[in-house]
Enzyme design. Structure first.
Site, PDB file in Angstrom:
ATOM      1  N   ASN A 118      39.859  73.961  50.316  1.00  0.00           N
ATOM      2  CA  ASN A 118      40.019  73.883  48.862  1.00  0.00           C
ATOM      3  C   ASN A 118      41.473  73.671  48.453  1.00  0.00           C
ATOM      4  O   ASN A 118      41.778  72.811  47.625  1.00  0.00           O
ATOM      5  CB  ASN A 118      39.454  75.142  48.196  1.00  0.00           C
ATOM      6  CG  ASN A 118      37.968  75.293  48.454  1.00  0.00           C
ATOM      7  OD1 ASN A 118      37.333  74.379  48.987  1.00  0.00           O
ATOM      8  ND2 ASN A 118      37.404  76.434  48.097  1.00  0.00           N
ATOM      9  N   THR A 163      49.253  38.916  11.467  1.00  0.00           N
ATOM     10  CA  THR A 163      48.552  40.183  11.227  1.00  0.00           C
ATOM     11  C   THR A 163      47.146  39.757  10.827  1.00  0.00           C
ATOM     12  O   THR A 163      46.979  38.713  10.188  1.00  0.00           O
ATOM     13  CB  THR A 163      49.200  41.019  10.096  1.00  0.00           C
ATOM     14  OG1 THR A 163      49.156  40.257   8.891  1.00  0.00           O
ATOM     15  CG2 THR A 163      50.642  41.380  10.408  1.00  0.00           C
ATOM     16  N   HIS A 164      46.155  40.525  11.229  1.00  0.00           N
ATOM     17  CA  HIS A 164      44.750  40.136  11.024  1.00  0.00           C
ATOM     18  C   HIS A 164      44.456  38.760  11.632  1.00  0.00           C
ATOM     19  O   HIS A 164      43.579  38.049  11.153  1.00  0.00           O
ATOM     20  CB  HIS A 164      44.383  40.118   9.532  1.00  0.00           C
ATOM     21  CG  HIS A 164      44.852  41.330   8.783  1.00  0.00           C
ATOM     22  ND1 HIS A 164      44.087  42.460   8.627  1.00  0.00           N
ATOM     23  CD2 HIS A 164      46.040  41.599   8.183  1.00  0.00           C
ATOM     24  CE1 HIS A 164      44.776  43.363   7.944  1.00  0.00           C
ATOM     25  NE2 HIS A 164      45.969  42.878   7.665  1.00  0.00           N
ATOM     26  N   SER A 291      36.280  25.087  36.757  1.00  0.00           N
ATOM     27  CA  SER A 291      34.863  25.312  36.512  1.00  0.00           C
ATOM     28  C   SER A 291      34.084  24.475  37.514  1.00  0.00           C
ATOM     29  O   SER A 291      34.502  23.385  37.890  1.00  0.00           O
ATOM     30  CB  SER A 291      34.522  24.885  35.085  1.00  0.00           C
ATOM     31  OG  SER A 291      33.149  24.576  34.995  1.00  0.00           O
ATOM     32  N   LYS A 297      38.212  21.775  33.044  1.00  0.00           N
ATOM     33  CA  LYS A 297      38.558  23.149  32.684  1.00  0.00           C
ATOM     34  C   LYS A 297      39.640  23.772  33.551  1.00  0.00           C
ATOM     35  O   LYS A 297      39.707  23.565  34.755  1.00  0.00           O
ATOM     36  CB  LYS A 297      37.304  24.033  32.781  1.00  0.00           C
ATOM     37  CG  LYS A 297      36.252  23.677  31.771  1.00  0.00           C
ATOM     38  CD  LYS A 297      36.506  24.340  30.433  1.00  0.00           C
ATOM     39  CE  LYS A 297      36.323  25.802  30.571  1.00  0.00           C
ATOM     40  NZ  LYS A 297      35.676  26.442  29.461  1.00  0.00           N
ATOM     41  N   ASN A 299      40.741  27.761  33.569  1.00  0.00           N
ATOM     42  CA  ASN A 299      40.390  29.018  32.902  1.00  0.00           C
ATOM     43  C   ASN A 299      41.383  30.133  33.221  1.00  0.00           C
ATOM     44  O   ASN A 299      41.816  30.265  34.358  1.00  0.00           O
ATOM     45  CB  ASN A 299      38.984  29.462  33.326  1.00  0.00           C
ATOM     46  CG  ASN A 299      37.928  28.461  32.889  1.00  0.00           C
ATOM     47  OD1 ASN A 299      38.078  27.808  31.854  1.00  0.00           O
ATOM     48  ND2 ASN A 299      36.890  28.315  33.671  1.00  0.00           N
ATOM     49  N   GLU A 304      41.626  37.365  31.836  1.00  0.00           N
ATOM     50  CA  GLU A 304      40.268  37.786  31.446  1.00  0.00           C
ATOM     51  C   GLU A 304      39.777  38.940  32.306  1.00  0.00           C
ATOM     52  O   GLU A 304      39.207  39.912  31.809  1.00  0.00           O
ATOM     53  CB  GLU A 304      39.295  36.608  31.559  1.00  0.00           C
ATOM     54  CG  GLU A 304      39.482  35.580  30.465  1.00  0.00           C
ATOM     55  CD  GLU A 304      38.588  34.372  30.684  1.00  0.00           C
ATOM     56  OE1 GLU A 304      37.611  34.228  29.948  1.00  0.00           O
ATOM     57  OE2 GLU A 304      38.854  33.570  31.594  1.00  0.00           O
ATOM     58  N   TYR A 331      36.905  76.421  42.890  1.00  0.00           N
ATOM     59  CA  TYR A 331      36.505  75.131  43.436  1.00  0.00           C
ATOM     60  C   TYR A 331      34.988  74.969  43.396  1.00  0.00           C
ATOM     61  O   TYR A 331      34.241  75.885  43.727  1.00  0.00           O
ATOM     62  CB  TYR A 331      36.988  74.982  44.890  1.00  0.00           C
ATOM     63  CG  TYR A 331      36.499  73.695  45.532  1.00  0.00           C
ATOM     64  CD1 TYR A 331      37.211  72.512  45.382  1.00  0.00           C
ATOM     65  CD2 TYR A 331      35.291  73.657  46.225  1.00  0.00           C
ATOM     66  CE1 TYR A 331      36.744  71.327  45.934  1.00  0.00           C
ATOM     67  CE2 TYR A 331      34.813  72.472  46.772  1.00  0.00           C
ATOM     68  CZ  TYR A 331      35.554  71.310  46.624  1.00  0.00           C
ATOM     69  OH  TYR A 331      35.082  70.143  47.158  1.00  0.00           O
TER      70      TYR A 331
END
Ligand code: ARG
Length: 499
Positions: A118, A163-164, A291, A297, A299, A304, A331
């Site tokens: 332990n 912003t936003h 791809s 492509k 990627n 991601e 424990y």
């Protein structure tokens, strides 16, 4: 070779049991397939414990020598990939102890004096995690350096600040990258603070109540480097808490999860910037994938995946908190479940930091010998995007305020000017002076400097602002801070460092 309790009965506690453990239970309870990666920490802890047992005259010098040499032989076997890990022996601790006893005979059986698995496992996890934190701290520094390098090259490159996700005000791209340097510097700070609470010694707590042997816990702590900035031994102060506490693991996971959250924010931006609709940056081919169906492509798989792996690390944090929730002292076997999430958290964070440092900072291309940035910036496209969307409208309002107009009135006036510009499909800076003066006669020719992107940037010349001058100062401050940190070295900063 002497009799070994591990040889003929496969369990360390067998004498009490009248039937062997079921195969299914054996597999269910075993941890050796994952906790074997703690072997270095386990052997380091055992070497320190044995050395202290000898110093306290609890074991003889001969036994100590046999244990010491035996453990080193075990380490060499593991290192060479020649060690046979046995499921029957449940975990890393019993596997190593069994092999030691095969090598060192009765002396090996004395190693566990005054110790329990332990306090042993709690010590091992802390030692292992300390090493991981040191590596992670270094990697966080590398990533910050990579970001600073790119920021430095892009102090005068203008990005539409959002912003936003709507165009708000122009900012220096260097300034934008420095926002991430701030986040990662806090991550580094958190890692140093977690290290301090991780680097404390449970050994001596034994199973839960301490031990009747005259152990010298300070000595073990010093041998294992579990000391504070003044070289003072750092001991867990309550045996029940020491064997069951996993706060340090949770704190580490929280710090790691937050660091991943920062990486996920950066990932999201890289993904947006790389899309054809933005086209602000390119990520070098070696960090992108194609791809199988669409030949055109490229990627951004790395950002991601990092974004996705953030969920996994946050999940580990939740898992660890649930693991501890409601656990009675001391424990419980539940605690064995701390390892896989902890290991995966450290692995995922290290890989992610490493790949991001490379992807951002680039490396020397061995073919050309030239430094290649992993990301290249399309400054023209960025700046063009900042010219759209009335990013300097606030600057026009501020201009009017400086002429004595109250801010709320100025805001209203500029809103009208923006509306007129939208109707004419032009930018504010494209409205002729006479038109602007219709909104307020105080507007003069010097307004065009104010409406320019560079003028807007330059005017924000205060600490934390986006003026290139300020960005330069911040880069210098960060470089100096990183220099200081690497000079001290994460390994020797046992106390929390506040910067
Ligand atoms: N493999 C165990 C763990 O990881 C070691 C401690 C076992 N202690 C016990 N009393 N069964 O937690």
């Amino acid at each position: 070779m002497t009799h070994n309790q591990f040889d003929n009965k496969s369990q360390a506690w067998s004498a009490l049991f009248s039937e062997p453990m079921s195969e299914l239970v054996k597999r269910y309870t075993a941890s050796v397939h994952f906790d074997k990666r703690l072997w270095r920490a386990d052997i380091a802890g055992s070497l320190a414990h044995a050395e202290m047992l000898r110093a306290q005259d609890i074991i003889s010098s001969e036994d100590h020598r046999a244990i010491d040499e035996g453990l080193r032989a075990v380490a060499a076997e593991i290192e060479a990939g020649q060690f046979e890990w046995k499921l029957d022996l449940e975990d890393v601790h019993l596997n190593i102890e069994a092999r030691l006893t095969q090598i060192a005979g009765n002396a090996g059986k004395r190693l566990h004096t005054g110790r329990s698995r332990n306090d042993q496992v709690a010590t091992d996890v802390r030692l292992w995690l300390r090493g991981e934190i040191d590596q992670i701290s270094d990697l966080i520094c590398h990533l910050q350096t990579a970001l600073l390098d790119v920021a430095e090259q892009n102090i005068d490159v203008i990005l539409p600040g959002l912003t936003h996700l709507q165009v708000a005000q122009p900012v220096s791209f260097g300034h934008h990258l420095l926002a991430y340097v701030e986040m990662f510097s806090r991550d580094g700070e958190r890692m140093r603070e977690v290290r301090y609470r991780t680097n404390q010694l449970p050994l001596g707590s034994a199973a839960l109540a301490g031990t009747s042997y005259p152990l010298d816990r300070e000595r073990v702590a010093r041998t294992l480097g579990m000391v504070d900035g003044k070289g003072q031994a750092q001991l867990c102060q309550n045996s029940l808490d020491a064997v069951s506490d996993r706060d340090f693991a949770i704190e580490f996971s929280a710090a790691a999860a937050l660091c991943m959250v920062h990486i996920s924010r950066f990932s999201e931006e890289l993904i947006l910037w790389m899309s054809q609709n933005f086209a602000f940056v390119k990520i070098a081919d070696r960090f992108t994938t194609g791809s199988s169906i669409m030949p055109q492509k490229k990627n951004p798989d790395v950002p991601e995946l990092a974004r996705g792996k953030t969920g996994r690390v946050v999940g580990h944090l939740m898992g660890l908190m649930m693991l501890m929730k409601g656990q009675p002292l001391a424990y419980n076997k539940d605690n064995q479940e701390d390892k896989e999430p902890l290991f995966d958290t450290a692995d995922t964070l290290k890989d992610t930091l490493r790949i991001f440092a490379q992807m951002i900072g680039g490396q020397i291309n061995p073919a050309t010998g030239l430094a290649e940035g992993g990301i290249s910036v399309n400054a023209e496209t960025m700046e063009l995007a900042a010219t759209r969307g009335y990013a300097t409208a606030t600057d026009l309002a501020d201009y009017l305020v400086k002429k004595g107009i109250p801010f709320r009135d100025a805001h209203e006036t500029v809103a009208k000017a923006v509306k007129a510009a939208i109707a004419r499909k032009v930018e504010l800076s494209e409205l002729p002076l006479e038109s602007l003066q219709q909104f307020n006669p105080l507007i003069e020719n010097d307004v065009y400097e104010v409406l320019s992107l560079r003028g807007s940037l330059q005017s924000r010349d205060l600490v934390g602002g986006t003026a290139p001058n300020q960005v330069r100062l911040q880069i210098a401050r960060h470089r100096e801070r990183l220099q200081r940190q690497s000079g001290v070295g994460p390994a020797s900063t046992a106390r929390p460092v506040t910067t």
